[in-house]
Design an enzyme around this catalytic site. Structure first.
Site, short mmCIF file in Angstrom:
data_model
loop_
_atom_site.label_atom_id
_atom_site.label_comp_id
_atom_site.label_asym_id
_atom_site.label_seq_id
_atom_site.Cartn_x
_atom_site.Cartn_y
_atom_site.Cartn_z
N LYS A 1 -7.07 -40.53 -38.75
CA LYS A 1 -8.45 -40.61 -38.42
C LYS A 1 -9.13 -40.75 -37.23
O LYS A 1 -8.58 -41.90 -36.69
CB LYS A 1 -9.74 -41.44 -39.12
CG LYS A 1 -10.77 -41.48 -39.02
CD LYS A 1 -11.16 -42.54 -40.39
CE LYS A 1 -12.55 -42.76 -39.40
NZ LYS A 1 -13.62 -44.15 -40.55
N GLY B 1 -20.97 -49.18 -39.82
CA GLY B 1 -21.51 -50.53 -39.83
C GLY B 1 -23.15 -50.96 -40.36
O GLY B 1 -23.96 -51.38 -40.95
N ALA C 1 -19.23 -43.04 -41.91
CA ALA C 1 -20.40 -43.53 -40.97
C ALA C 1 -21.67 -43.46 -41.13
O ALA C 1 -22.36 -42.76 -40.84
CB ALA C 1 -20.00 -43.83 -39.40
N GLY C 2 -22.23 -44.94 -41.30
CA GLY C 2 -24.00 -44.96 -41.16
C GLY C 2 -24.32 -44.60 -42.51
O GLY C 2 -25.85 -44.97 -42.52
N ASN D 1 -17.90 -47.06 -46.08
CA ASN D 1 -16.82 -48.87 -46.33
C ASN D 1 -17.53 -50.00 -46.71
O ASN D 1 -17.67 -50.11 -47.58
CB ASN D 1 -15.65 -49.18 -45.16
CG ASN D 1 -14.65 -50.27 -45.68
OD1 ASN D 1 -13.47 -50.36 -44.70
ND2 ASN D 1 -14.98 -51.28 -46.21
N SER D 2 -18.72 -50.42 -45.64
CA SER D 2 -19.57 -51.71 -45.37
C SER D 2 -20.54 -51.44 -47.04
O SER D 2 -21.27 -52.03 -47.38
CB SER D 2 -20.46 -51.30 -44.45
OG SER D 2 -19.38 -51.76 -42.83
#
Lengths: 64, 264
Positions: free
Chosen positions: B101, B162, B189-190, B211-212
């Protein structure tokens, strides 16, 4: 000889990378770079570390 | 490819369309349970300097290995092509995978990928035998350049890492989908809510990576399940094909036969 391992100063007697890794106490699995350049495991035995070299020994960690 | 039942990453097929990160969980037990609940088959990992005094991070590694999932190492935190290339090589040796990645940060404030060097770094890694999954912005031309140099998977951001804001620029993301119909596209992301995941799939994206949104939820395990459902719902909705959008109301109940109505 003074070198940096993972950004901490170390004094080592032996310039062989394989001995330096052993002296550091690195736990498998790990991978190594010297001065930002990857060193393959197969080259540990033949790689010599120079004074003031920056050695990085990395391990798996969580990531996103 | 975009109508396939399977997610295809460099020729490898996966049933789950959710790629999950392994960071930021309140504990290793919660991490494992959330990953299992998400039904993800691909989990992202990274490399950092080892401290032998904490056993070299072995506990995390053993727990992750016990899940038996496909690993996707990242180059998070890299700011130069040299860092990216060398960390990728270290990852390939340690994780025994040619997947990477590709993250090459160009600005610390919003962790925006460096658009100029990203394509060059992808090209170097592809030529060295890596299967590159680049994290990029929602810039169509950057995505096209990444596809042109051989990336079979491209991962534009939904919004900065994040932030949990969802898809900041759906028009740009739609344009990428439209112009790269044969590339596996993953929103990376986001995302913050399961509805954001549904939105990504409704735009025709093949998968999401997050993830977050799960790890930092109040209840990560339940949120992992929610995202799993969202991926399935969004994908099914996309394949089913939406109704035509209209500017004016159109009754669904027939007008014909309506009582009380008389022609004057």
């Amino acid at each position: 000889m003074r070198i940096m391992i993972n950004n901490i100063e170390h004094l080592v007697d032996n310039s062989e990378l394989v001995e330096i890794i052993k002296q550091y106490g690195a736990k498998a699995p790990f991978a190594v770079a010297i001065n930002g350049e990857f060193v393959a495991k197969s080259n540990y035995a033949t790689t010599q570390v120079q004074p003031d070299d920056l050695v990085d020994i990395v391990s798996p960690i969580f990531g996103g | 490819m975009k109508n396939s039942n399977k997610l295809i990453i460099y020729g490898q097929e996966f049933s789950s369309r959710l790629l999950i990160g392994s960071a930021l969980y309140p504990s290793l037990d919660v991490m494992k349970a959330a990953i299992v609940k998400s039904e993800s088959e691909i989990v992202t990992v990274s490399l950092r300097r080892q401290n032998p005094e904490n056993n070299g991070g072995n506990i995390f590694w053993q727990e992750l290995q016990s899940l038996g999932l496909t690993l996707l190492p990242n180059t998070a935190g890299c700011h130069s092509m040299k860092e990216v290339v060398n960390l990728a090589k270290m990852s390939r040796e340690l994780f025994q995978t040619d997947w990477i990645k590709l993250e090459l940060i160009g600005d610390e404030y919003n962790l925006q990928p460096d658009p100029m060097n990203l394509v060059a770094a992808a090209d170097i890694l592809l030529k060295d035998g890596f299967k590159v999954l680049p994290y990029c912005t929602d810039d169509l031309v950057i995505c096209r350049r990444l596809a042109d140099c051989g990336c079979e998977v491209i991962m534009p951001w939904g919004s900065p890492i994040g932030t949990g804001q969802g898809l900041a620029n759906p028009q740009a993301l739609s344009a990428i989908r439209h112009r790269l119909p044969d590339t596996t596209l993953i929103i990376d992301a986001g995302l913050g809510l399961p509805s954001h995941a549904v939105h990504a799939f409704e735009l025709g994206y093949d998968a999401i990576l997050l993830n977050s949104a799960i790890a930092q939820a109040t209840d990560p395990i339940t949120m992992a399940s929610a995202f799993s459902y969202a991926c399935k719902a969004g994908r099914a909705g996309y394949l089913a094909g939406r109704m035509p959008e209209r500017q004016v109301a159109q009754p669904s109940t027939p007008i014909m036969g309506m009582p009380f109505w008389h022609q004057d």
